[in-house]
Design a protein around this motif. Structure first.
Motif, PDB file in Angstrom:
ATOM      1  N   PRO A 331       0.845  -1.226   0.146  1.00  0.00           N
ATOM      2  CA  PRO A 331       0.044   0.099   0.027  1.00  0.00           C
ATOM      3  C   PRO A 331       0.931   1.262   0.005  1.00  0.00           C
ATOM      4  O   PRO A 331       1.947   1.004   0.633  1.00  0.00           O
ATOM      5  N   GLN A 332       0.315   2.284  -0.477  1.00  0.00           N
ATOM      6  CA  GLN A 332       1.081   3.662  -0.898  1.00  0.00           C
ATOM      7  C   GLN A 332       1.329   4.035   0.851  1.00  0.00           C
ATOM      8  O   GLN A 332       2.467   4.778   0.817  1.00  0.00           O
ATOM      9  N   THR A 333       0.468   4.026   1.457  1.00  0.00           N
ATOM     10  CA  THR A 333       0.628   4.546   2.948  1.00  0.00           C
ATOM     11  C   THR A 333       1.821   4.099   3.626  1.00  0.00           C
ATOM     12  O   THR A 333       2.424   4.622   4.637  1.00  0.00           O
ATOM     13  N   LEU A 334       2.001   2.694   3.155  1.00  0.00           N
ATOM     14  CA  LEU A 334       3.151   1.976   4.053  1.00  0.00           C
ATOM     15  C   LEU A 334       4.578   2.135   3.160  1.00  0.00           C
ATOM     16  O   LEU A 334       5.770   1.972   3.678  1.00  0.00           O
ATOM     17  N   ILE A 336       6.214   4.929   2.539  1.00  0.00           N
ATOM     18  CA  ILE A 336       7.158   6.036   2.831  1.00  0.00           C
ATOM     19  C   ILE A 336       7.607   5.270   4.317  1.00  0.00           C
ATOM     20  O   ILE A 336       8.784   5.668   4.316  1.00  0.00           O
ATOM     21  N   PRO A 337       6.853   4.976   5.134  1.00  0.00           N
ATOM     22  CA  PRO A 337       7.540   4.487   6.412  1.00  0.00           C
ATOM     23  C   PRO A 337       8.585   3.440   6.183  1.00  0.00           C
ATOM     24  O   PRO A 337       9.751   3.200   6.668  1.00  0.00           O
TER      25      PRO A 337
END
Length: 510
Positions: A331-334, A336-337
Motif C-alpha cells: 500500500p502507498q501509505t506503507l 514511505i515509512p
C-alpha cells in the motif's frame, strides 16, 4: 479352492517350515547350563567378564547364587531368596517352590540366564541339574510422577509418564480398565537390550497395522535404543522426510485416547515419551485440552494454530519477495515509512531477513540449553538488546523486527515440539526462494511442500487425511471440532474394526 489360493497356501507352508528349521538351528547353537557347580561359576565369570559388582554366594546346602549387587534389591534378596533357600533341598523344583518372588523362571541356556541377570534377577544353580532358577529381585528406582513439562494444559489430568515402562503401562491400564488392552513385549538393540512394548486394543486396532508395526520393531538391527525419539525414526514410513509421521506424547490420557481410536502405542523402557501411530498432519496441531473446552473454543484454538503455522512459514518470505520484486502490492501509505526504515540498511532484503532469522534462532537455542532461570533472562534481555542494537546500527529495519518477532511467536503455538522445529527450519529455504525469484519462487516452494506432504504416509495411511483422500465424516474432528455428541465415529485413518464409538441418537438424550 482356486489355483492362486493353492499356490499361496503352498508358499506359506514352505515359509513356516523354513522358519521352524531356523528356530531349531538357533536353539541348537545356544550353550546349555553346565551341570557342575565350578564349571557354571567359571562360565558365568567368563560371560560377565568377572565384573566388580558380580556377587557369587554359595550356600551350605549346595545352592549357588549369582547376581549383580548394583541391580538387585538387598531386602528382597535377603527375605525372599536367601532366607527361603536355607532349609530347602538343592534342586530346581525345591528352589522354585520356596522362593517367594512373583517373577520366577526356569532356564536351560546360558544366554537366557545372563539376560535375566542383566535385568535384575538372581540366578540359582543346583548341583547336578542343568536348569537355572532366576528370580527377579531388581531395584525399582524411578522418580515420582510429575506434571507434564512439554504438554502442559489448564484443564484435564495433570500427570505425565516417567522413565519406568512398568509405571507407564500401569498408568495406561488404570485409565483403560479393559481386558482388550493387549501388550506385546520386544527386546531391541544388540548392546543395550532395551525393552519395547506395543499396546493396542483388541477388537479396535486393525490387525494389518498391528502386524506391520510388529514386523518393523522386530526387523530393527541397531546397537542401542536409548529413547523413543530414536525408535520413532527407525519405524516411521519415511525417515528421510522432514515432517514427523508419528506423534509422541508424555500424557497418559492422550495415549489412551489414541488406543480408543484404534491406534497403536509404542513404549520404550527409560523414555518419558510414548509413540502413537498412525497420525495425520492435522493431528500435530491438536491438543488434549481441545476435548475439555467448549466446541466453539476448541475450533477457534485449532484454527488459530493453523493460521499461526501459515504466518510463521510465509510471513517473512512474503516480506522479502515484496521488497525485492513486487513493490506494487505494498500500500502507498506503507511505502514511505518502509522506505525510511530501510534507508540506512546496507543489505538487500534476503540478507537482512536471513541475518535476523539466524540471530533469533541463536537466541532461542542458547536459551534452551542454558539453565532455566538464566535461559529465560538471556532470551528476553538478549532479544531486546540485540534487536535494538541491530536497528540502531542499520543492520535491519523496524518493520522486519516486527515481522520476525510475529513469525517466531507464531511458531510457539504449535502443540508438538517436533512439528514446531520443522516450521522453524522451513522459513529459511522459503526466504531464499523468495529472495531469488519472488512470488514465483515462493509458489514453487509451496508446491514442493504440498507434493512432499501428499507423498507421505503414517503406518501406511495417508498423511493428509481426512482432506486427501477426502473423508468428510472425519472433518467433524479435524480443524473444526464439533460437539462431542456428533463425533461418534472413530477416524477412518486407523481403519478400526469397530467404527462406531457410541449411538449418537442416545447420547443426545437428556
Amino acid at each position: 479352492m482356486t489355483a492362486s489360493e493353492g499356490f499361496l497356501m503352498f508358499f506359506k507352508k514352505k515359509k513356516g517350515e523354513v522358519d521352524k528349521r531356523m528356530n531349531q538351528k538357533n536353539l541348537d547353537d545356544k550353550e546349555l547350563i553346565p551341570v557342575n557347580k565350578d564349571d557354571f561359576i567359571q562360565k558365568m565369570k567368563e560371560r560377565l567378564h568377572d565384573s566388580a559388582d558380580l556377587n557369587i554366594k554359595e550356600l551350605p546346602n549346595g545352592f549357588t547364587l549369582i547376581y549383580f549387587d548394583t541391580l538387585t534389591d538387598k531386602r528382597m534378596m535377603n527375605e525372599d531368596v536367601l532366607a527361603r533357600l536355607e532349609d530347602a533341598q538343592a534342586s530346581p523344583d525345591e528352589a522354585f517352590k520356596h522362593i517367594t518372588v512373583s517373577s520366577t523362571s526356569k532356564h536351560k541356556y546360558v544366554d537366557d540366564v545372563v539376560d535375566s541377570m542383566l535385568h535384575g534377577a538372581v540366578a540359582v544353580h543346583s548341583p547336578g541339574h542343568p536348569v537355572i532358577i532366576s528370580a527377579m529381585v531388581g531395584t525399582q528406582e524411578n522418580r515420582s510422577l510429575t506434571r507434564p513439562e512439554n504438554e502442559s494444559q489448564v484443564l484435564g489430568p495433570q500427570i505425565a509418564f516417567n522413565e519406568s515402562m512398568a509405571t507407564n503401562i500401569s498408568l495406561i491400564r488404570r485409565y483403560l480398565t479393559n481386558p482388550n488392552v493387549c501388550n506385546e513385549s520386544f527386546t531391541v538393540g544388540k548392546q543395550t537390550r532395551s525393552g519395547v512394548s506395543l499396546l493396542y486394543m483388541k477388537g479396535l486396532a486393525d490387525e494389518e497395522m498391528v502386524d506391520r508395526m510388529r514386523e518393523r520393531i522386530k526387523n530393527i538391527q541397531i546397537d542401542s535404543i536409548l529413547d523413543s525419539s530414536i525408535l520413532v525414526q527407525l519405524i516411521e514410513d519415511n525417515s528421510l522426510a522432514i515432517f514427523p509421521q508419528m506423534l509422541m506424547t508424555e500424557r497418559p490420557d492422550r495415549a489412551c485416547a489414541w488406543l480408543l481410536n484404534g491406534k497403536l502405542v509404542v513404549l520404550v523402557d527409560g523414555s518419558v515419551q510414548v509413540i502413537g501411530a498412525p497420525h495425520s498432519f492435522i493431528e500435530f496441531f491438536q491438543s488434549m485440552e481441545d476435548q475439555s473446552v467448549r466446541w466453539q473454543i476448541a475450533t477457534f484454538l485449532r484454527g488459530l494454530r493453523i493460521f499461526s503455522m501459515v504466518v510463521s512459514i510465509f510471513f517473512t518470505p512474503i516480506y522479502v519477495a515484496s521488497l525485492t520484486f513486487h513493490y506494487e502490492i505494498i500500500p502507498q501509505t506503507l511505502l514511505i515509512p518502509l522506505g525510511e526504515s530501510r534507508s540506512k540498511v546496507p543489505f538487500p532484503p534476503i540478507i537482512e531477513a536471513l541475518l535476523l532469522e539466524t540471530m533469533i534462532e541463536l537466541l532461542r537455542e542458547a536459551g534452551a540449553r542454558l539453565p532455566t532461570k538464566v535461559g529465560q533472562t538471556m532470551g528476553i534481555v538478549g532479544g531486546i538488546v540485540v534487536g535494538t542494537a541491530a536497528v540502531d546500527a542499520g543492520f535491519t529495519s523496524n518493520i522486519l523486527i516486527i515481522i520476525i518477532a510475529v513469525s517466531a511467536l507464531a511458531s510457539f503455538t504449535t502443540p508438538n515440539y517436533m512439528m514446531g522445529n520443522v516450521i522453524r527450519i522451513l522459513r529459511f529455504p522459503l526466504i531464499a526462494l523468495a529472495g531469488f525469484w519472488g512470488f514465483y519462487g515462493l509458489m514453487v516452494g509451496f508446491c514442493f511442500l504440498l507434493i512432499h506432504l501428499l507423498r507421505q504416509s503414517s503406518l501406511g495411511s495417508p498423511f493428509l487425511a481426512p482432506f486427501y483422500p477426502p473423508r468428510f465424516a472425519d472433518w467433524r474432528d479435524s480443524i473444526v471440532r464439533l460437539p462431542i455428541g456428533w463425533t461418534n465415529t472413530r477416524p477412518a485413518q486407523s481403519r478400526p474394526e469397530d467404527k462406531q464409538k457410541y449411538d449418537a441418537r442416545k447420547s443426545d438424550k437428556k
